[in-house]
Write a protein that holds these residues in place. Sequence first.
Motif, PDB file in Angstrom:
ATOM      1  N   ALA A  84      37.848  39.860  16.186  1.00  0.00           N
ATOM      2  CA  ALA A  84      37.771  40.333  14.844  1.00  0.00           C
ATOM      3  C   ALA A  84      35.896  40.160  13.946  1.00  0.00           C
ATOM      4  O   ALA A  84      35.711  41.284  13.866  1.00  0.00           O
ATOM      5  CB  ALA A  84      38.774  40.915  13.935  1.00  0.00           C
ATOM      6  N   TYR A  85      36.177  39.025  13.715  1.00  0.00           N
ATOM      7  CA  TYR A  85      34.744  38.376  13.128  1.00  0.00           C
ATOM      8  C   TYR A  85      33.248  38.833  14.107  1.00  0.00           C
ATOM      9  O   TYR A  85      32.365  38.789  12.757  1.00  0.00           O
ATOM     10  CB  TYR A  85      35.444  36.963  12.807  1.00  0.00           C
ATOM     11  N   VAL A  86      33.813  38.826  15.426  1.00  0.00           N
ATOM     12  CA  VAL A  86      32.425  38.648  15.524  1.00  0.00           C
ATOM     13  C   VAL A  86      32.173  40.316  15.834  1.00  0.00           C
ATOM     14  O   VAL A  86      31.019  40.386  15.588  1.00  0.00           O
ATOM     15  CB  VAL A  86      32.818  38.347  17.691  1.00  0.00           C
ATOM     16  N   ASP A  87      32.680  41.201  15.898  1.00  0.00           N
ATOM     17  CA  ASP A  87      31.999  42.929  16.085  1.00  0.00           C
ATOM     18  C   ASP A  87      31.881  42.930  13.989  1.00  0.00           C
ATOM     19  O   ASP A  87      31.040  43.687  14.586  1.00  0.00           O
ATOM     20  CB  ASP A  87      33.510  42.985  15.919  1.00  0.00           C
ATOM     21  N   SER A  88      32.686  42.194  13.444  1.00  0.00           N
ATOM     22  CA  SER A  88      32.566  43.254  11.861  1.00  0.00           C
ATOM     23  C   SER A  88      31.179  42.386  11.861  1.00  0.00           C
ATOM     24  O   SER A  88      30.582  42.633  11.139  1.00  0.00           O
ATOM     25  CB  SER A  88      33.447  42.682  10.897  1.00  0.00           C
ATOM     26  N   ASN A  89      31.215  40.763  11.784  1.00  0.00           N
ATOM     27  CA  ASN A  89      30.293  39.914  11.076  1.00  0.00           C
ATOM     28  C   ASN A  89      29.489  39.298  11.447  1.00  0.00           C
ATOM     29  O   ASN A  89      28.348  39.627  10.681  1.00  0.00           O
ATOM     30  CB  ASN A  89      31.196  38.846  10.179  1.00  0.00           C
ATOM     31  N   LEU A  90      29.262  39.249  12.979  1.00  0.00           N
ATOM     32  CA  LEU A  90      28.217  39.370  13.400  1.00  0.00           C
ATOM     33  C   LEU A  90      27.417  40.781  13.873  1.00  0.00           C
ATOM     34  O   LEU A  90      26.884  40.950  13.532  1.00  0.00           O
ATOM     35  CB  LEU A  90      28.311  38.878  14.827  1.00  0.00           C
ATOM     36  N   VAL A  91      28.336  41.359  14.922  1.00  0.00           N
ATOM     37  CA  VAL A  91      27.679  42.777  15.667  1.00  0.00           C
ATOM     38  C   VAL A  91      26.984  43.916  13.859  1.00  0.00           C
ATOM     39  O   VAL A  91      25.742  43.787  13.734  1.00  0.00           O
ATOM     40  CB  VAL A  91      28.299  43.061  16.263  1.00  0.00           C
ATOM     41  N   GLY A  92      27.909  43.616  13.022  1.00  0.00           N
ATOM     42  CA  GLY A  92      28.015  44.624  11.548  1.00  0.00           C
ATOM     43  C   GLY A  92      26.761  44.181  10.922  1.00  0.00           C
ATOM     44  O   GLY A  92      26.030  44.724  10.873  1.00  0.00           O
ATOM     45  N   PHE A  93      26.853  42.968  10.931  1.00  0.00           N
ATOM     46  CA  PHE A  93      25.069  42.204   9.894  1.00  0.00           C
ATOM     47  C   PHE A  93      24.080  42.779  10.618  1.00  0.00           C
ATOM     48  O   PHE A  93      23.299  43.022  10.477  1.00  0.00           O
ATOM     49  CB  PHE A  93      25.410  41.235   9.716  1.00  0.00           C
ATOM     50  N   VAL A  94      24.232  42.330  12.089  1.00  0.00           N
ATOM     51  CA  VAL A  94      22.478  42.915  12.667  1.00  0.00           C
ATOM     52  C   VAL A  94      22.370  44.257  13.050  1.00  0.00           C
ATOM     53  O   VAL A  94      20.869  44.629  12.227  1.00  0.00           O
ATOM     54  CB  VAL A  94      22.631  42.466  14.033  1.00  0.00           C
TER      55      VAL A  94
END
Length: 336
Positions: free
Chosen positions: A99-109
Amino acid sequence: MAKILVTGAAGFIGFHLAKVLLERGDDVVGLDNLNDYYDVSLKQARLAQLEGLSRFRFIKCDLADREGIARLFREEKFDRVVNLAAQAGVRYSLKNPHAYVDSNLVGFVNILEGCRHNDVKHLVYASSSSVYGANTSMPFSIHHNVDHPVSLYAASKKANELMAHTYAHLYRLPVTGLRFFTVYGPWGRPDMALFLFSKAILEGRPIDVFNYGKMQRDFTYIDDIVEGVVRTLDHTAFSNPDWSGDHPDPGTSSAPYRLYNIGNNNPVELLALIQTLEKALGKTAEKNLLPMQPGDVPATYADVDDLTRDVGFKPSTSIEDGVAKFVQWYRDYFQI
């Protein structure tokens, strides 16, 4: 007056920020995916208050929706962006790391790309005091190295800072990262200690007190957080002309990139917070004293000198005043 995107607008900080921006005359587009990490009805209640105000529009979208976010930026042409949407919670990151990869990394890009391609004048984004991780030198300073996170949540926020710097360097996108320190207050998150403690105490249940109550946190009232966000949003990130690669300063850059702590600059022991809450509730807590949990840190303490110098603001709400205001809201909202 500006057109501002606030992501995480149904969240605790996003709701309060959007309200202040609207009250001062800005046009606000609020974005949220309304996920069920905690009670969706609380998010909907926050949104209901915002939707009653003029110049506010809500869009339901997930940050990880690459095409949806790109389309939003193309169509709206925002002046400024405040990215508060993220998968929150240190302990939950131990259970659901993806969930952190999807929102905090992918989402931030996706947010960075939207800003880059649509001439956004300033991006302000939420980092966290958790990036200080294994650091023990107090107070925590933006000029300290923060390469030793102790949770995936913290690592994702540190990654955000690195990603933001890259875009500032490559594309001269002005970006400011804000390291929030334990935010609390009315309309707060139900997974945070103050909310959990109040619910349990009023229901006559014991509360779990980790690190035997010896934990220290720089509890920061929501109004102070929002004031800090608004001031930094209005104060576009700028480069440091004295920055040198020979002695690189982690808190500034030759690019238009800034970091600030927003904390109360006054750490409070967890047992002292509980005593303050007991007084406000008029009821004594039954405490279940436990060791510290994985991913937690024993203390946080914010150095806010850079924030004070650059934007002329320093959080000042006392824990007594802040807790009393939270309890008043809690009783009103839940009709207790």
